[in-house]
Design a protein around this motif. Structure first.
Motif, PDB file in Angstrom:
ATOM      1  N   ASN A 150      -3.260  -2.886   0.452  1.00 14.20           N
ATOM      2  CA  ASN A 150      -2.167  -2.205   1.130  1.00 14.20           C
ATOM      3  C   ASN A 150      -1.815  -2.950   2.409  1.00 14.20           C
ATOM      4  O   ASN A 150      -2.494  -2.847   3.416  1.00 14.20           O
ATOM      5  CB  ASN A 150      -2.555  -0.760   1.439  1.00 14.20           C
ATOM      6  N   ASP A 180       1.977   2.651   5.673  1.00 11.17           N
ATOM      7  CA  ASP A 180       1.748   3.994   5.141  1.00 11.17           C
ATOM      8  C   ASP A 180       0.623   3.955   4.114  1.00 11.17           C
ATOM      9  O   ASP A 180       0.292   2.895   3.593  1.00 11.17           O
ATOM     10  CB  ASP A 180       3.012   4.529   4.441  1.00 11.17           C
ATOM     11  N   ASP A 181       0.069   5.137   3.800  1.00 11.27           N
ATOM     12  CA  ASP A 181      -0.889   5.235   2.699  1.00 11.27           C
ATOM     13  C   ASP A 181      -0.159   4.966   1.389  1.00 11.27           C
ATOM     14  O   ASP A 181       0.989   5.389   1.210  1.00 11.27           O
ATOM     15  CB  ASP A 181      -1.491   6.647   2.632  1.00 11.27           C
ATOM     16  N   LEU A 215      -6.184   6.416  -3.394  1.00 11.58           N
ATOM     17  CA  LEU A 215      -5.498   6.300  -2.110  1.00 11.58           C
ATOM     18  C   LEU A 215      -6.063   5.119  -1.329  1.00 11.58           C
ATOM     19  O   LEU A 215      -7.281   4.979  -1.191  1.00 11.58           O
ATOM     20  CB  LEU A 215      -5.673   7.581  -1.301  1.00 11.58           C
ATOM     21  N   THR A 216      -5.168   4.275  -0.856  1.00  5.60           N
ATOM     22  CA  THR A 216      -5.575   3.076  -0.119  1.00  5.60           C
ATOM     23  C   THR A 216      -4.844   3.071   1.218  1.00  5.60           C
ATOM     24  O   THR A 216      -3.615   3.051   1.264  1.00  5.60           O
ATOM     25  CB  THR A 216      -5.232   1.815  -0.939  1.00  5.60           C
ATOM     26  N   ARG A 217      -5.612   3.125   2.293  1.00  2.32           N
ATOM     27  CA  ARG A 217      -5.013   3.211   3.621  1.00  2.32           C
ATOM     28  C   ARG A 217      -4.501   1.841   4.078  1.00  2.32           C
ATOM     29  O   ARG A 217      -4.899   0.818   3.536  1.00  2.32           O
ATOM     30  CB  ARG A 217      -6.043   3.764   4.610  1.00  2.32           C
ATOM     31  N   ASP A 249      -6.411  -1.626   3.962  1.00  3.31           N
ATOM     32  CA  ASP A 249      -7.565  -1.510   3.069  1.00  3.31           C
ATOM     33  C   ASP A 249      -7.232  -2.056   1.685  1.00  3.31           C
ATOM     34  O   ASP A 249      -6.093  -2.381   1.383  1.00  3.31           O
ATOM     35  CB  ASP A 249      -8.021  -0.054   2.946  1.00  3.31           C
TER      36      ASP A 249
END
Length: 96
Positions: A34, A38-39, A57-59, A62
């Motif tokens: 990412n 945004d997430d 979900l990847t912040r 990350d």
């Protein structure tokens, strides 16, 4: 020699770019990075099937990795969050 294919999907607002557009059938190592602010997540579905995988979900900044088998066909990859897919956050991976 490695017995799997590897693809890196880089995501940002609002696009997904793949390091390669075609892989061979068999084991796939899919890494989602990412680069956005945004997430994001990354769902994967082979066209013609209903099974959806998701690397989760990847912040921002990350990365997430998933390993699974791919069969011949075309796979859709997209972000499931909010309206991200409608805004262009999707890609296609060919397996042949």
């Amino acid at each position: 020699s490695k017995n799997f294919s590897a693809v890196q999907a880089s995501g940002s607002e609002f696009r997904v770019n793949l390091s390669r557009g075609k892989v061979k059938p068999g084991k796939l190592r899919l890494e989602f990075v990412n680069y956005g602010e945004d997430d994001h997540d990354l769902a994967v579905r082979r066209i013609g099937t209903s099974t959806v995988r998701n690397v989760g979900l990847t912040r921002p900044g990350d990365r997430s990795v998933d390993r699974f088998n791919v069969k011949r066909g075309t796979y859709l990859l997209w972000c499931t969050i909010s309206d991200h897919r409608a805004r262009g956050m999707s890609a296609r991976l060919k397996v042949r």
